[in-house]
Design an enzyme around this catalytic site. Structure first.
Site, mmCIF file in Angstrom:
data_model
loop_
_atom_site.group_PDB
_atom_site.id
_atom_site.type_symbol
_atom_site.label_atom_id
_atom_site.label_comp_id
_atom_site.label_asym_id
_atom_site.label_seq_id
_atom_site.Cartn_x
_atom_site.Cartn_y
_atom_site.Cartn_z
ATOM 1 N N ASP A 103 0.155 -0.258 3.853
ATOM 2 C CA ASP A 103 -1.196 -0.107 4.378
ATOM 3 C C ASP A 103 -2.142 0.488 3.341
ATOM 4 O O ASP A 103 -2.050 1.667 3.017
ATOM 5 C CB ASP A 103 -1.133 0.788 5.623
ATOM 6 C CG ASP A 103 -2.483 1.070 6.232
ATOM 7 O OD1 ASP A 103 -3.420 0.281 5.980
ATOM 8 O OD2 ASP A 103 -2.605 2.066 6.964
ATOM 9 N N ASP A 288 -8.042 -3.974 3.851
ATOM 10 C CA ASP A 288 -6.986 -3.212 4.529
ATOM 11 C C ASP A 288 -5.781 -4.097 4.817
ATOM 12 O O ASP A 288 -5.805 -4.926 5.722
ATOM 13 C CB ASP A 288 -7.549 -2.631 5.824
ATOM 14 C CG ASP A 288 -6.602 -1.651 6.496
ATOM 15 O OD1 ASP A 288 -5.437 -1.562 6.068
ATOM 16 O OD2 ASP A 288 -7.029 -0.971 7.447
#
EC number: 3.4.23.15
Length: 403
Positions: A103, A288
């Site tokens: 992430d 992201d």
């Protein structure tokens, strides 16, 4: 091979797979982490007939409460309800295996702990880190809380050996003792490995990738992310130390990060049919890898959705009649002087559990107040189309058309 501590509901491991750890092959110039594509938590809830509209409302309320935050309870924009890709890492000596989301929207590593309270049922169906089984474990004990759009996790920090892509580092990470039932009960991943910057990390922890960089084993101070569009093949791959030409065509185009300590860049507009509809004066966007959808301010999304003829089915979730999909227009995101265009095939989700007449769009409303926002988020729906390189040495992000 070592195993992670088996959850107390042993039978449920059949659903989540083995906890045995195996290192990937050393490919020379690159270190690779193979990724598996999984049904998202939202898809799993829909499969079970759960109305997810309330979860969307909860996410919306969360973003309204965002503020500057503090070091003990940082804000992470990633909404793991829709996360689809995970890879394996090892923690401890011998290594205990965990499936984690890589992430770029956060910077901490955390996994569930054997010290997780029995009251938190979500821990029962995940691999649990057992410090008593590791000869390299070092106690830390500092408590932490990380708030996500889809819940918050709490626990304490520990130190152990962490192996990622065949590289082993001494790492401070989070042992989670409070893991909320929703959404993590149905998560196919155990934890999260943040690939963000040190400034984003809770507790002043040095991120995993920074420890890897300090070893000098990578050819370049970059990592790249590939998400396959074919769910029947390799789900994807994280490449440490470079980018793999087999996953892209043409050259990379780079955009410098606009905010120190974050994978955030400037966007110069979002257009449909050559007309710029939103972000005309420029806006911020976070790339992201932990997010699945493309998100933007609610007012901008509604204007965009009106242009597409989409309807809001639940809070910030948009659908169209499936027979409209072939005629939907392209959407272009203008980054660094170039237009990155998604066709309807790229931004319409294939939902095997939903209404056959309605197709969900991979675009969500996301209202984040200053100083964090307003901000757009480009997640997997964008990265599947454009292979993405994150360059720490030059503080930039590169995009190339994925194969």
């Amino acid at each position: 091979m070592a195993r992670c501590r088996m959850p107390r509901w042993g039978l449920l491991l059949v659903l989540w797979g083995s906890c045995t750890f195996g290192l990937p092959a050393d490919t020379g110039a690159f270190r690779r982490i193979f990724l598996k594509k999984m049904p998202s938590i939202r898809e799993s809830l829909k499969e079970r007939g759960v109305d997810v509209a309330g979860l969307g409302a909860e996410w919306n309320q969360f973003t309204k409460r965002l503020s500057s935050g503090n070091s003990t309870s940082p804000v992470v924009l990633t909404n793991y309800l829709d996360t689809q890709y995970y890879g394996e890492i090892g923690i401890g000596t011998p290594p205990q295996t965990f499936k984690v989301v890589f992430d770029t929207g956060s910077a901490n590593l955390w996994v569930p702990s054997t010290r997780c309270s029995p009251l938190y049922t979500a821990c029962e169906i995940h691999c649990l880190y057992d410090s008593s089984e590791s000869s390299s474990y070092m106690e830390n004990g500092t408590t932490f809380t990380i708030r996500y759009g889809s819940g918050k996790v709490k626990g304490f920090l520990s130190q152990d050996m962490v192996t990622v892509g065949g590289i082993t580092v001494t790492q401070t990470f989070g042992e989670v003792t409070e893991l909320p039932l929703i959404p993590f009960m149905l998560a196919k991943f155990d934890g999260v490995l943040g690939m963000g910057f040190p400034a984003q990390a809770v507790g002043g922890v040095t991120p995993v990738f920074d420890h890897i960089l300090s070893q000098g084993v990578l050819k370049e101070e970059v990592f790249s992310v590939y998400y396959s569009r074919n769910s029947h093949l390799l789900g994807g791959e994280v490449v440490l130390g470079g980018s793999d030409p087999q996953y892209y065509q043409g050259n990379f185009h780079y955009v410098s990060i606009s905010k120190t300590g974050s994978w955030q860049i400037k966007m110069k507009g979002v257009s449909v049919r050559s007309a710029t509809l939103v972000c005309e004066e420029g806006c911020m966007v976070v790339v992201d890898t932990g997010a699945s959808y493309i998100s933007g301010p609610t007012s901008s999304l509604r204007l965009l959705m009106d242009t597409l003829g989409a309807q809001e089915l639940s809070t910030n979730e948009y659908v169209v009649n499936c027979n409209q999909v072939p005629t939907l227009p392209d959407i272009s995101f203008h980054l660094g002087g170039r237009a990155y265009t998604l066709t309807s095939k790229d931004y319409v989700l294939q939902d095997p559990y939903g209404n056959e007449d309605l197709c969900t769009l991979a675009l969500h409303g996301l209202d984040v107040p200053p100083p964090t926002g307003p901000v757009w988020v480009l997640g997997a729906s964008f990265i599947r189309k454009f292979y993405t390189e994150f360059d720490r040495h030059n503080n930039r992000i590169g995009f190339a058309l994925a194969r």
